[in-house]
Enzyme design. Structure first.
Site, PDB file in Angstrom:
ATOM      1  CE1 TYR A 140      -3.870   2.409   0.970  1.00  0.00           C
ATOM      2  CE2 TYR A 140      -2.062   3.489   2.257  1.00  0.00           C
ATOM      3  CZ  TYR A 140      -3.285   3.576   1.599  1.00  0.00           C
ATOM      4  OH  TYR A 140      -4.000   4.545   1.834  1.00  0.00           O
TER       5      TYR A 140
ATOM      6  CD  GLU B 165      -6.236   4.286  -0.911  1.00  0.00           C
ATOM      7  OE1 GLU B 165      -6.040   4.441   0.223  1.00  0.00           O
ATOM      8  OE2 GLU B 165      -7.318   3.992  -1.523  1.00  0.00           O
TER       9      GLU B 165
END
Ligand code: GDP
Ligand code: MN
Length: 388
Positions: free
Chosen positions: A108, A196
């Protein structure tokens, strides 16, 4: 403003973020043709402005073009329901067909604004692929952060530290550090509020690749980003939101049945609290602004009245620049023109309030006036309940 995954990936690629090869399709046949061009295994992904698609069946792998066509047909027929969509789901109008990645690890990486530190923060975690909110809540130590210097930006040593935190070494470490810097450059250069990658994948053959990408843009910067404005897909937005943004109204749809119309964001927050305190639930947040004109009042009112879940309207206005008599005039005109039957509770205070109240009382329309905010909220909640 949000954009689709395929748009985010195209933009990020310009800045040097590696993404899988792929193209967007509006029909199953197009998806098949893209899969033929790509060759090999592909992944077919619903393009909607919501995450959580994987668990909802909106991301499907296919071995060959026929499989890609079938997957696209299934996904395009879906109303995708995820924790991030409205309960009734959203229709899928396009799919992204990409070369499938053989994923070894899901990481992530994200950039967003940290308001408390007044600068941008880059977050990295080895716990990618899952809901990052859950990781943040249960195991916050699994998210590593670096804050960009306001003048110097994200520095090379910080990008390297983040790449180490992802558990990478050697070529993968170098690739990830470069990717983090590319992501940060894109975020800054395009006035993003969020960039993101979840997951950022390490593939079995050792590449580091953005398998998913999400970008959000700062609406207040769109005036200077025509190329970003051009990516807007109003089909993905609530029609009432689109309408409200046209008239410069700050409107957010909520789940309740008391439509609220208020001038000033602070007063709007307080009004929603009062509606809750009275045992009801607001249908929306609507701030017409401190200096709203009678015309804006009418537009705001039309938007409220066209929301089918609204059973009663609570108007809570402080008459400063907008005098109470002008408000009353605007309301009466709007109710007459739109033929609104909903019960309307008006609480107003300020300049020319007596005159405004008299105008409402003498209009012969379905207005209830309240002389304070608490009583107004209670009256609106009660009327909304009776209308059920
Ligand atoms: P989201 O659920 O909306 O966040 O969609 P993602 O693009 O993140 O996909 C969800 C999940 O599908 C990922 O976490 C991966 O596990 C899986 N996935 C997506 N693309 C691929 C791919 O190319 N290959 C494989 N093996 N899995 C994939
Ligand atoms: Mn994802």
């Amino acid at each position: 403003m949000k954009v689709h995954e395929y748009q985010a990936k195209a933009l990020l690629q310009e800045f040097g973020v590696p993404v899988p090869r792929g193209e967007v399709a509006a029909t199953a046949e197009e998806a098949r043709a893209i899969a033929e061009r790509l060759g090999g295994r592909v992944v077919v992904k619903a393009q909607v402005h919501a995450g959580g698609r994987g668990k909802a069946g909106g991301v499907q792998l296919a071995d060959d073009p026929a499989g890609a066509e079938a997957a696209a047909r299934r996904i395009l027929a879906m109303r995708l329901r995820t924790p991030q969509t409205p309960p009734e789901g959203i229709a899928v109008r396009r799919v992204l067909v990409e070369e499938a990645s053989e994923i070894a690890r899901e990481l992530y990486v994200a950039v967003t604004l940290d308001r408390a530190r007044a600068t941008h923060v880059v977050m990295a975690s080895q716990a990618g692929g899952m809901e990052i909110e859950e990781v943040a809540a249960a195991t916050p130590e699994k998210i590593v952060r670096e804050w960009a210097h306001p003048a110097l930006g994200l520095q090379a040593f910080q990008a390297r530290a983040l790449a180490f935190a992802l558990g990478l070494s050697g070529d993968q470490h170098r690739a990830a550090a470069a990717l983090v810097q590319a992501l940060f450059r894109a975020y800054l250069a395009r006035d993003c509020s969020l960039a993101e990658l979840n997951p950022l994948a390490v593939t079995r053959d050792g590449r580091v690749l953005a398998v998913d990408a999400k970008l959000g843009f700062d609406d207040n910067a769109l005036f200077r980003r025509p190329e970003i404005r051009a990516l807007r897909d109003v089909g993905e937005e609530d029609p009432l939101d689109v309408e409200a943004s046209r008239f410069g109204l700050n409107y957010i749809k909520l789940d309740g049945n008391v439509g609220c119309m208020v001038n000033g964001a602070g007063l709007a927050m307080a009004t929603m609290d009062m509606v809750k305190l009275a045992g009801g639930a607001p249908a929306n947040f609507l701030d017409v602004g401190g200096g709203a004109s009678a015309e804006q009042i009418e537009n705001a009112f039309r938007i409220l009245a066209s929301d089918p879940s609204v059973r009663a309207v609570f108007i809570n206005v402080f008459g400063g620049i907008l005098r109470c008599d002008r408000l009353a005039e605007g309301l009466i005109a709007a109710v007459r023109r739109l033929g609104v039957r909903l019960p309307i509770v008006v609480r107003m205070e300020g300049t020319n309030v007596e005159l405004g109240r008299r105008m409402l009382a003498e209009s012969g329309l379905n207005f209830t006036t309240a002389d304070d905010m608490g009583r107004g909220a209670a009256a609106a909640v009660e009327l909304a309940g009776q209308a059920r």
